[in-house]
Design a protein around this motif. Structure first.
Motif, PDB file in Angstrom:
ATOM      1  N   THR A   1       0.830  -1.208   0.000  1.00  0.00           N
ATOM      2  CA  THR A   1       0.000   0.000   0.000  1.00  0.00           C
ATOM      3  C   THR A   1       0.866   1.259   0.000  1.00  0.00           C
ATOM      4  O   THR A   1       0.661   2.175  -0.803  1.00  0.00           O
ATOM      5  N   SER A   2       1.872   1.294   0.872  1.00  0.00           N
ATOM      6  CA  SER A   2       2.713   2.495   0.953  1.00  0.00           C
ATOM      7  C   SER A   2       3.454   2.740  -0.365  1.00  0.00           C
ATOM      8  O   SER A   2       3.736   3.888  -0.723  1.00  0.00           O
ATOM      9  N   ASP A   3       3.772   1.667  -1.081  1.00  0.00           N
ATOM     10  CA  ASP A   3       4.451   1.821  -2.374  1.00  0.00           C
ATOM     11  C   ASP A   3       3.528   2.510  -3.375  1.00  0.00           C
ATOM     12  O   ASP A   3       3.931   3.423  -4.100  1.00  0.00           O
ATOM     13  N   PHE A   4       2.272   2.057  -3.407  1.00  0.00           N
ATOM     14  CA  PHE A   4       1.315   2.659  -4.337  1.00  0.00           C
ATOM     15  C   PHE A   4       0.994   4.107  -3.954  1.00  0.00           C
ATOM     16  O   PHE A   4       0.778   4.951  -4.815  1.00  0.00           O
ATOM     17  N   LEU A   5       0.980   4.380  -2.644  1.00  0.00           N
ATOM     18  CA  LEU A   5       0.703   5.761  -2.225  1.00  0.00           C
ATOM     19  C   LEU A   5       1.842   6.681  -2.671  1.00  0.00           C
ATOM     20  O   LEU A   5       1.612   7.789  -3.164  1.00  0.00           O
TER      21      LEU A   5
ATOM     22  N   VAL B   1       3.210  11.054  -6.790  1.00  0.00           N
ATOM     23  CA  VAL B   1       3.963  11.626  -7.916  1.00  0.00           C
ATOM     24  C   VAL B   1       3.085  11.807  -9.151  1.00  0.00           C
ATOM     25  O   VAL B   1       3.160  12.828  -9.840  1.00  0.00           O
ATOM     26  N   VAL B   2       2.225  10.823  -9.447  1.00  0.00           N
ATOM     27  CA  VAL B   2       1.478  10.901 -10.717  1.00  0.00           C
ATOM     28  C   VAL B   2       0.117  11.610 -10.599  1.00  0.00           C
ATOM     29  O   VAL B   2      -0.525  11.876 -11.618  1.00  0.00           O
ATOM     30  N   LYS B   3      -0.290  11.914  -9.392  1.00  0.00           N
ATOM     31  CA  LYS B   3      -1.614  12.522  -9.185  1.00  0.00           C
ATOM     32  C   LYS B   3      -1.828  13.750 -10.076  1.00  0.00           C
ATOM     33  O   LYS B   3      -0.995  14.662 -10.102  1.00  0.00           O
ATOM     34  N   GLY B   4      -2.901  13.706 -10.853  1.00  0.00           N
ATOM     35  CA  GLY B   4      -3.239  14.843 -11.708  1.00  0.00           C
ATOM     36  C   GLY B   4      -2.390  14.956 -12.970  1.00  0.00           C
ATOM     37  O   GLY B   4      -2.522  15.906 -13.730  1.00  0.00           O
ATOM     38  N   LYS B   5      -1.511  14.008 -13.206  1.00  0.00           N
ATOM     39  CA  LYS B   5      -0.679  14.029 -14.420  1.00  0.00           C
ATOM     40  C   LYS B   5      -0.958  12.768 -15.238  1.00  0.00           C
ATOM     41  O   LYS B   5      -1.749  11.924 -14.824  1.00  0.00           O
TER      42      LYS B   5
ATOM     43  N   SER C   1       0.084  -6.062  -4.526  1.00  0.00           N
ATOM     44  CA  SER C   1       0.699  -7.282  -4.030  1.00  0.00           C
ATOM     45  C   SER C   1      -0.347  -8.239  -3.441  1.00  0.00           C
ATOM     46  O   SER C   1      -0.309  -9.441  -3.677  1.00  0.00           O
ATOM     47  N   THR C   2      -1.286  -7.681  -2.687  1.00  0.00           N
ATOM     48  CA  THR C   2      -2.297  -8.541  -2.052  1.00  0.00           C
ATOM     49  C   THR C   2      -3.694  -7.940  -2.193  1.00  0.00           C
ATOM     50  O   THR C   2      -3.851  -6.766  -2.557  1.00  0.00           O
ATOM     51  N   THR C   3      -4.671  -8.733  -1.825  1.00  0.00           N
ATOM     52  CA  THR C   3      -6.062  -8.262  -1.861  1.00  0.00           C
ATOM     53  C   THR C   3      -6.250  -7.114  -0.872  1.00  0.00           C
ATOM     54  O   THR C   3      -7.043  -6.203  -1.114  1.00  0.00           O
ATOM     55  N   GLU C   4      -5.501  -7.162   0.221  1.00  0.00           N
ATOM     56  CA  GLU C   4      -5.607  -6.071   1.194  1.00  0.00           C
ATOM     57  C   GLU C   4      -5.109  -4.749   0.591  1.00  0.00           C
ATOM     58  O   GLU C   4      -5.704  -3.688   0.808  1.00  0.00           O
ATOM     59  N   VAL C   5      -4.034  -4.834  -0.180  1.00  0.00           N
ATOM     60  CA  VAL C   5      -3.520  -3.624  -0.847  1.00  0.00           C
ATOM     61  C   VAL C   5      -4.588  -3.087  -1.806  1.00  0.00           C
ATOM     62  O   VAL C   5      -4.878  -1.890  -1.846  1.00  0.00           O
ATOM     63  N   LEU C   6      -5.177  -3.997  -2.571  1.00  0.00           N
ATOM     64  CA  LEU C   6      -6.237  -3.607  -3.511  1.00  0.00           C
ATOM     65  C   LEU C   6      -7.345  -2.851  -2.775  1.00  0.00           C
ATOM     66  O   LEU C   6      -7.771  -1.761  -3.198  1.00  0.00           O
ATOM     67  N   ASN C   7      -7.794  -3.442  -1.662  1.00  0.00           N
ATOM     68  CA  ASN C   7      -8.873  -2.798  -0.894  1.00  0.00           C
ATOM     69  C   ASN C   7      -8.437  -1.445  -0.341  1.00  0.00           C
ATOM     70  O   ASN C   7      -9.206  -0.483  -0.365  1.00  0.00           O
ATOM     71  N   ASP C   8      -7.199  -1.373   0.154  1.00  0.00           N
ATOM     72  CA  ASP C   8      -6.680  -0.100   0.669  1.00  0.00           C
ATOM     73  C   ASP C   8      -6.722   0.982  -0.411  1.00  0.00           C
ATOM     74  O   ASP C   8      -7.101   2.129  -0.151  1.00  0.00           O
ATOM     75  N   LEU C   9      -6.304   0.623  -1.613  1.00  0.00           N
ATOM     76  CA  LEU C   9      -6.207   1.631  -2.677  1.00  0.00           C
ATOM     77  C   LEU C   9      -7.577   2.119  -3.099  1.00  0.00           C
ATOM     78  O   LEU C   9      -7.761   3.260  -3.520  1.00  0.00           O
ATOM     79  N   LYS C  10      -8.563   1.236  -3.000  1.00  0.00           N
ATOM     80  CA  LYS C  10      -9.931   1.659  -3.343  1.00  0.00           C
ATOM     81  C   LYS C  10     -10.543   2.485  -2.215  1.00  0.00           C
ATOM     82  O   LYS C  10     -11.361   3.366  -2.462  1.00  0.00           O
ATOM     83  N   ALA C  11     -10.137   2.175  -0.971  1.00  0.00           N
ATOM     84  CA  ALA C  11     -10.762   2.848   0.176  1.00  0.00           C
ATOM     85  C   ALA C  11     -10.099   4.184   0.509  1.00  0.00           C
ATOM     86  O   ALA C  11     -10.753   5.082   1.048  1.00  0.00           O
ATOM     87  N   THR C  12      -8.820   4.322   0.184  1.00  0.00           N
ATOM     88  CA  THR C  12      -8.123   5.562   0.533  1.00  0.00           C
ATOM     89  C   THR C  12      -8.529   6.674  -0.429  1.00  0.00           C
ATOM     90  O   THR C  12      -8.404   6.526  -1.652  1.00  0.00           O
ATOM     91  N   LYS C  13      -9.014   7.764   0.120  1.00  0.00           N
ATOM     92  CA  LYS C  13      -9.483   8.861  -0.745  1.00  0.00           C
ATOM     93  C   LYS C  13      -8.617  10.096  -0.544  1.00  0.00           C
ATOM     94  O   LYS C  13      -8.337  10.482   0.596  1.00  0.00           O
ATOM     95  N   TRP C  14      -8.213  10.711  -1.640  1.00  0.00           N
ATOM     96  CA  TRP C  14      -7.529  11.997  -1.587  1.00  0.00           C
ATOM     97  C   TRP C  14      -8.420  12.999  -2.320  1.00  0.00           C
ATOM     98  O   TRP C  14      -8.737  12.778  -3.487  1.00  0.00           O
ATOM     99  N   ASP C  15      -8.794  14.057  -1.663  1.00  0.00           N
ATOM    100  CA  ASP C  15      -9.703  15.051  -2.247  1.00  0.00           C
ATOM    101  C   ASP C  15     -10.915  14.379  -2.892  1.00  0.00           C
ATOM    102  O   ASP C  15     -11.296  14.695  -4.029  1.00  0.00           O
ATOM    103  N   GLY C  16     -11.455  13.400  -2.193  1.00  0.00           N
ATOM    104  CA  GLY C  16     -12.670  12.761  -2.666  1.00  0.00           C
ATOM    105  C   GLY C  16     -12.479  11.693  -3.732  1.00  0.00           C
ATOM    106  O   GLY C  16     -13.436  11.037  -4.140  1.00  0.00           O
ATOM    107  N   GLN C  17     -11.264  11.518  -4.204  1.00  0.00           N
ATOM    108  CA  GLN C  17     -11.042  10.523  -5.256  1.00  0.00           C
ATOM    109  C   GLN C  17     -10.215   9.366  -4.670  1.00  0.00           C
ATOM    110  O   GLN C  17      -9.263   9.615  -3.911  1.00  0.00           O
ATOM    111  N   SER C  18     -10.565   8.132  -5.009  1.00  0.00           N
ATOM    112  CA  SER C  18      -9.786   7.016  -4.467  1.00  0.00           C
ATOM    113  C   SER C  18      -8.416   6.972  -5.142  1.00  0.00           C
ATOM    114  O   SER C  18      -8.258   7.405  -6.289  1.00  0.00           O
ATOM    115  N   VAL C  19      -7.448   6.445  -4.403  1.00  0.00           N
ATOM    116  CA  VAL C  19      -6.106   6.340  -4.975  1.00  0.00           C
ATOM    117  C   VAL C  19      -6.139   5.465  -6.226  1.00  0.00           C
ATOM    118  O   VAL C  19      -5.457   5.727  -7.223  1.00  0.00           O
TER     119      VAL C  19
END
Ligand code: SF4
Lengths: 457, 182
Positions: A333-337, A342-346, A357-375
């Protein structure tokens, strides 16, 4: 004694051990996966008999993760062999791809990689799963049929990779004869600056000692700088001990370790007793060097081996065709964050693939929101091609239909994975450059190797 | 029992990793199934880049290699822990690898499976010896003779009887460490 010596002494019932001693150790966890599991089971049955039982059904962890989301029939068969064995042995910790214990695993190519095709028990990459599912505990001995098993050393345990024959022996006896390695001490001071990650630390160290600089040895990480490293960063560091030839990599234990482990063993109901080890003040090491983490910079290992160290900022002339983020080393998860920051908005300029890497990472990325948008959506809008099916994917090439596999000669790929020998990600005439997720992200934006600090303010 | 191995040699350089010894996409083969074991042999060394190694290790259309001995540089067998690597070489007909150094897991797997003898050579041979040269390995004196010169190798020591016995299990049974198979 060093951390490794203390654990091996305890596991072999001796007051102390010295480097070079051959000792029989009691094994706390044996992990295997779909690539080496069927062969390990084959060895176990051949040697201990068709009806033999494993030495302890709570100490065997089976994690299919390598060749899963492929139409390759032999690979699908291998997952079925694991399931049959787990059923027959009554194994508690089998992270199957499908839910039906009597079913057969077949990848649906019509649905493809965009749609999730796994059941409720599936986890993903074995080393990340060991940590997340509460199988890593300080002070223990863990063997796995995978060279990056050394990753588990982040949790102050002895962990190393073995082959099918040794693993078959453990399945039957719960023991293995091993040689106590000499220890190299890497003493960390300071904290990592912005844009620099665990990956940069280990690429720096491998460049320092060479691709075989730790052969037969333990790499021990300690010092005041350790506390600034997250558990994810520590896992990235120990994961690549093998890329310097190391037998194992191991960190000291601190509150971060305990918090992580306690939360995970509670969540998955795994064994919750353990005893961490500390190095003795008079420990004997054969290499001792201090590294100031605050001085490190984004680092790259160039084709064709993980010891070809350069700084990212020196490599701006290398044009790339592809970028890849994923694996046990770089797909947490921290790797994807870090990548997303770096790529946000570009928009990425080259083919860019992302594999959680894992299903937990997948879920984290869908659940984590930055300015209302999921990672997850941030990555997708930047043009990153993502799969919903976590696993090893193209980290080691795999069958030709593997998501993200490098199938063409001459391709230059920058990757957050851990290994770049010829052919590792598919085609043997392709080139792979290893870097941190942040560096991979910056390079994906420019199409050439780029220091991520250019994009971080 | 005196033991020598005489064969043509195949010469490779440093850092031959397990992907070059047996490319990852063949790892769906299970070594304990005899037909798949033989197949692994036919793919041995298939991952070597063609431009650096124009001579095929296993000739087109065949399942065995004419080279019973491999001469290598540093860090032979680095990379993954796959036992498929020494097994593929053994299945192809390789009896020994003589390298300047080995990666730890490959060395251990060679011994555990009993597939081949991994010898360390103090002298770098991969520049002076050429693929196709004929060599004789003397296991009792730990020497390699090639092109009229004899090189002293590092003795195998403790691991030789394990390989002689055919691997870890046979050895463990012979020495009474574990019981016979049921
Ligand atoms: S992600 Fe890559 S390095 Fe990690 S276990 Fe899978 S294949 Fe091995």
């Amino acid at each position: 004694m060093t951390l490794t010596e203390k654990i091996l002494a305890r596991a072999s019932g001796k007051p102390w051990v010295r480097p070079g001693d051959n000792v029989w150790v009691n094994v706390d966890v044996l992990m295997t996966h779909d690539v080496c599991g069927p062969g390990t089971i084959g060895v176990f049955k051949r040697e201990f008999g068709k009806n033999a039982k494993v030495w302890d059904r709570k100490k065997v962890v089976i994690i299919p993760d390598h060749y899963i989301f492929t139409a390759d029939a032999m690979s699908n068969r291998n997952v079925d062999i694991l399931r049959e064995f787990a059923n027959e042995q009554g194994l508690e910790y089998f992270y199957d791809v499908i839910d039906d214990p009597k079913g057969q695993w077949r990848f649906d190519t019509a649905k493809g990689n965009g749609v999730r095709q796994f059941g409720g028990r599936y986890s993903g990459v074995c080393h990340s799963s060991l940590a997340q599912k509460g199988h890593n505990r300080p002070g223990e001995v863990l063997f796995g049929t995978d060279s990056h098993t050394c990753q588990s050393g982040a949790f102050n345990q002895f962990a190393t990779g073995i082959g099918n024959t040794d693993a078959g022996f453990i399945l039957g006896t719960g023991k293995l004869l091993i040689k106590v390695p000499e220890t190299m001490r890497f003493f960390f001071e300071g904290a990592l600056p912005r844009g620099v990650m665990g990956k940069d630390v280990i690429l720096h160290l491998i460049g320092e000692i060479g691709f075989d600089g730790a052969t037969y040895r333990a790499m021990q990480f300690e010092g005041p700088g350790v506390s600034s490293l997250s558990m994810d960063d520590r896992m990235t560091v120990t994961n690549m001990a093998i890329e310097a030839g190391g037998k194992n990599g191991i960190f000291t234990c601190d509150q971060k370790t305990l918090d992580y482990v306690n939360a995970r063993v509670a969540a998955n109901g795994t064994k919750n007793t353990f005893e961490p080890v500390e190095p003795d003040a008079d420990q004997k090491v054969i290499y001792d060097k201090t590294f100031d983490l605050s001085k490190l910079e984004p680092t790259v290992a160039c084709h064709p081996d993980p010891g070809q160290r350069k700084l990212a900022k020196e490599l701006g002339n290398i044009k790339l065709d592809r970028a890849y983020i994923g694996s046990c080393t770089g797909g947490k998860t921290s790797d994807f964050l870090a990548f997303a920051e770096v790529v946000k908005g570009k928009s990425v300029k080259i083919d860019t693939f992302g594999v959680p890497s894992t299903t937990e990472v997948l879920n984290d990325l869908k659940a984590t929101k930055w300015d209302g948008q999921s990672v997850w959506d941030i990555l997708a809008s930047a043009g990153v091609r993502l799969t919903e099916n976590p696993g090893c994917a193209a980290c080691l090439g795999g069958p030709a239909d593997t998501f993200g596999r490098v199938n063409t000669a001459g391709i230059k790929c920058i990757s957050a994975t851990n290994r770049n020998f010829p052919g590792r990600m598919g085609h043997k005439e392709a080139q792979v450059f290893l870097a941190s997720p942040a560096t991979v992200a910056a390079s994906a934006l420019t199409g050439k190797i780029t220091d991520p600090r250019e994009f971080l303010c | 029992m005196a033991k020598t191995i005489t064969s043509k040699v195949f010469v490779v350089q440093d850092n031959i990793d397990t992907d070059q010894i047996i490319p990852a996409h063949y790892l769906n083969l299970i070594p304990t199934i005899p037909e798949e074991y033989a197949k692994l042999g036919s793919y041995a060394m298939a991952g070597l880049p063609d431009d650096q190694y124009p001579t095929k290790f296993v000739p087109e259309g065949q399942v065995k290699t004419p080279y019973g001995i491999i001469i290598a540089g540093r860090n032979f067998g680095c990379g993954s822990s796959r036992e498929h690597a020494p097994i593929a070489l053994g299945a192809a007909g390789v009896e020994a690898v003589v390298a300047e150094s080995f990666a730890r897991i490959f060395f251990r797997n060679s011994v555990a499976t009993g597939e081949l003898y991994p010898f360390d050579t103090p002298e770098r041979l991969c520049e002076s010896v050429k693929t196709g040269d004929e060599a004789t390995l003397d296991l009792d004196h730990d020497t390699l003779t090639v092109n009229g010169k004899t090189y002293q190798l590092k003795p195998l020591g403790d691991v030789r009887p394990v390989i002689d016995a055919g691997g870890l299990f046979n050895y463990a049974r012979k020495s009474g460490m574990i019981a016979s198979a049921q």
